[in-house]
Write a protein that holds these residues in place. Structure first.
Motif, PDB file in Angstrom:
ATOM      1  N   ASP A   1      73.422  46.297   7.643  1.00 16.29           N
ATOM      2  CA  ASP A   1      72.743  47.542   7.291  1.00 16.29           C
ATOM      3  C   ASP A   1      73.521  48.318   6.235  1.00 16.29           C
ATOM      4  O   ASP A   1      72.942  48.883   5.318  1.00 16.29           O
ATOM      5  CB  ASP A   1      72.564  48.407   8.537  1.00 16.29           C
ATOM      6  N   ARG A   2      74.852  48.347   6.402  1.00 12.81           N
ATOM      7  CA  ARG A   2      75.715  49.013   5.420  1.00 12.81           C
ATOM      8  C   ARG A   2      76.852  48.068   5.044  1.00 12.81           C
ATOM      9  O   ARG A   2      77.479  47.476   5.916  1.00 12.81           O
ATOM     10  CB  ARG A   2      76.321  50.299   5.981  1.00 12.81           C
TER      11      ARG A   2
ATOM     12  N   GLU B   1      72.459  50.282   2.482  1.00 11.50           N
ATOM     13  CA  GLU B   1      73.446  51.009   1.673  1.00 11.50           C
ATOM     14  C   GLU B   1      74.594  50.078   1.318  1.00 11.50           C
ATOM     15  O   GLU B   1      75.041  49.274   2.146  1.00 11.50           O
ATOM     16  CB  GLU B   1      74.004  52.230   2.423  1.00 11.50           C
ATOM     17  N   ILE B   2      75.071  50.185   0.082  1.00 10.81           N
ATOM     18  CA  ILE B   2      76.269  49.475  -0.359  1.00 10.81           C
ATOM     19  C   ILE B   2      77.224  50.503  -0.932  1.00 10.81           C
ATOM     20  O   ILE B   2      76.866  51.250  -1.860  1.00 10.81           O
ATOM     21  CB  ILE B   2      75.965  48.404  -1.428  1.00 10.81           C
ATOM     22  N   ARG B   3      78.437  50.557  -0.393  1.00  6.98           N
ATOM     23  CA  ARG B   3      79.475  51.440  -0.917  1.00  6.98           C
ATOM     24  C   ARG B   3      80.511  50.600  -1.651  1.00  6.98           C
ATOM     25  O   ARG B   3      81.039  49.633  -1.085  1.00  6.98           O
ATOM     26  CB  ARG B   3      80.163  52.210   0.214  1.00  6.98           C
TER      27      ARG B   3
ATOM     28  N   LEU C   1      73.881  45.859  -9.078  1.00  9.76           N
ATOM     29  CA  LEU C   1      73.339  45.864  -7.721  1.00  9.76           C
ATOM     30  C   LEU C   1      72.054  46.688  -7.637  1.00  9.76           C
ATOM     31  O   LEU C   1      71.125  46.323  -6.914  1.00  9.76           O
ATOM     32  CB  LEU C   1      74.386  46.410  -6.746  1.00  9.76           C
ATOM     33  N   ARG C   2      71.999  47.780  -8.375  1.00 11.30           N
ATOM     34  CA  ARG C   2      70.777  48.594  -8.375  1.00 11.30           C
ATOM     35  C   ARG C   2      69.608  47.832  -9.002  1.00 11.30           C
ATOM     36  O   ARG C   2      68.451  48.011  -8.603  1.00 11.30           O
ATOM     37  CB  ARG C   2      71.030  49.908  -9.106  1.00 11.30           C
TER      38      ARG C   2
ATOM     39  N   ALA D   1      69.043  48.173  -2.206  1.00 11.54           N
ATOM     40  CA  ALA D   1      70.025  48.990  -1.496  1.00 11.54           C
ATOM     41  C   ALA D   1      70.314  50.289  -2.245  1.00 11.54           C
ATOM     42  O   ALA D   1      70.200  50.355  -3.482  1.00 11.54           O
ATOM     43  CB  ALA D   1      71.325  48.208  -1.314  1.00 11.54           C
ATOM     44  N   ARG D   2      70.697  51.304  -1.471  1.00 11.98           N
ATOM     45  CA  ARG D   2      71.224  52.532  -2.078  1.00 11.98           C
ATOM     46  C   ARG D   2      72.700  52.280  -2.362  1.00 11.98           C
ATOM     47  O   ARG D   2      73.496  52.083  -1.450  1.00 11.98           O
ATOM     48  CB  ARG D   2      71.065  53.712  -1.121  1.00 11.98           C
ATOM     49  N   VAL D   3      73.064  52.272  -3.623  1.00 12.09           N
ATOM     50  CA  VAL D   3      74.438  51.924  -4.037  1.00 12.09           C
ATOM     51  C   VAL D   3      75.196  53.214  -4.345  1.00 12.09           C
ATOM     52  O   VAL D   3      74.750  54.021  -5.174  1.00 12.09           O
ATOM     53  CB  VAL D   3      74.437  50.994  -5.257  1.00 12.09           C
TER      54      VAL D   3
END
Length: 459
Positions: free
Chosen positions: A198-199, A428-430, A446-447, A452-454
């Motif tokens: 998920d993250r 989400e990717i941090r 990645l975007r 994912a929300r990067v």
């Protein structure tokens, strides 16, 4: 679910990895690493390296691998009152004491009895867990956390960490990549992406570029060595004691195996690092964790990490004599010595003696952080510039080479393949553990390629 992620290092650069995951009132740390290069500015003393964040709720420290920028602050964590277990893979549990003993001697204390007490405490707390098996970390009412280690392909024992968090009926899978390796790295099985996430907290060291193919880097290494053989020079390779040194020995054994005649027959390979020699011995003891290619060579009677042309230098006296001998005689030789970023260790004495001579070469095979002498040599050496070593300037006339194919880190395409192999994509990717340009470049890719929300965290 009340879930919080905090980052206590590796957010402005590539060192000091330390990440916190809290569910409800309890949490874990993933890594507790030392700051290096420009990341270490303002952190020279013990008080400045002290753990500055609350740890009363931290139930365990999970170690992805034992490079110093991921484990170097463990003594400071213990000094801050941490009493939980240190969870890591089985090879990491074997390698961790040697790494921390060296770190304690260099940056913590010279008191032998104190070092022994700290190492004893670390050994008592360390709990080795197998790959690919879920391990409960804590359970508090309807809140619980389990972790699973998967091979990361970076160095022997490296892992990425899957975290299964539960609070009531809510469940979330959080993955910390640690440092991911490139597919095809010698000795180490390649990483496979997690089945669910998920993250994702993802490293981005080489988020803006790829590495050469393994065959290309071996050809480049051979070319540099053969040039040194013609010039009567020394090839200096600043190499991290753990991982990079063993990988280089593996590739050098390959070159010797493929080149039987002159001038290779008389070439000597010198490992001038007691720590690297110790790690190489531990690598040999950990053969069950090698990849299939390396084990096939062993079964064929070859010795990838121990061959006839290899010499190991242990004592400081022998080190000084080796520097003087190679500098005076011009005998062709390949020297592997630490540290990998030239900010200390025995490589510094070789550089002082040999950087000014065109017949010598310096080969960088790993990342050079901003603010380190290694970065300056790479930047200014090709222009005939200078580098400051121990507060003195040294002119750079030696040949300067960078073989990025030897990096222990995944390149941009490798990172993208890892992420794109996760189905469904993370929410989400941090991005952590990277210089700003690398993080921004990877974030853009990645975007474009994922839903994912990067994000790039600042704390």
């Amino acid at each position: 679910m009340t879930l919080n992620l905090k980052h206590h290092g590796a957010i402005t650069g590539v060192t000091g990895s330390c990440h916190e995951l809290t569910i409800g009132n309890q949490g874990i740390l993933v890594d507790c690493g030392l700051f290096q290069g420009s990341d270490s500015q303002g952190r020279a003393s013990a008080s400045e390296l002290a753990i500055e964040f609350p740890i009363d709720h931290i139930q365990a420290l999970v170690v992805t691998h034992v490079h110093i920028d991921h484990v170097g602050r463990i003594p400071y964590l213990l000094a801050a009152g941490f009493e939980g277990p240190i969870l890591c893979s089985e090879p990491s549990a074997r390698l961790l004491p040697a790494m921390l003993e060296d770190a304690l001697k260099i940056g913590f204390t010279r008191d032998h009895e104190l070092i022994e007490r700290v190492l004893g405490l670390i050994s008592e707390r360390t709990r080795a867990i197998p790959y690919n098996q879920w391990q409960p970390v804590f359970e508090d009412g309807d809140t619980a956390l389990s972790i699973r280690l998967q091979r990361a392909g970076h160095i022997l024992g490296s892992a990425y960490v899957e975290c299964d968090a539960r609070s009531g009926n809510a469940r979330e899978r959080i993955v910390f990549s640690g440092d991911l390796g490139a597919p095809g790295t010698p000795l180490i099985p390649s990483p496979e992406p997690p089945q669910a996430c998920d993250r994702l907290i993802l490293e981005s060291t080489y988020g803006d570029r790829d590495h050469e193919h393994r065959d290309d880097r071996r050809h480049q290494l051979r070319t540099v060595i053969e040039q040194a053989l013609d010039d009567g020079g020394t090839v200096l390779i600043p190499a991290f004691s753990l991982g990079r040194t063993q990988e280089l020995l593996y590739e050098l054994e390959t070159l010797f195996h493929d080149n039987h005649g002159e001038p290779w027959r008389d070439l000597e390979i010198v490992v001038d690092s007691p720590l690297a020699a110790n790690f190489t011995d531990l690598y040999r003891q950990l053969k069950p964790f090698w990849d299939e290619e390396a084990l096939e060579r062993v079964h064929a009677g070859r010795h990838p990490l121990s061959f006839e042309q290899l010499t190991v230098i242990d004592t400081h006296e022998d080190h000084v004599r080796a520097v003087d001998y190679l500098n005076d005689t011009g005998r062709p030789c390949v020297v592997l010595a630490g540290s990998g970023m030239c900010d200390g260790g025995r490589i510094v004495n070789y550089l002082k003696a040999m950087l000014g001579q065109p017949r010598n070469d310096v080969v960088f095979v790993g990342y050079q952080a901003e603010g380190t002498p290694g970065r300056d040599i790479l930047r200014y050496g090709p222009r005939g510039g200078w580098v400051e070593l121990d507060d003195e300037r040294y002119t750079i006339n030696a040949g300067i080479h960078q073989l990025s194919g030897f990096s222990a880190h995944a390149g941009r395409s490798d990172l993208l393949r890892f992420v794109n192999g996760i189905h469904p994509a993370p929410k989400e990717i941090r991005l952590v553990h990277g210089d700003p340009p690398a993080k921004e470049a990877l974030a853009s890719q990645l975007r474009d390629q994922t839903s994912a929300r990067v994000t790039i965290p600042s704390r």
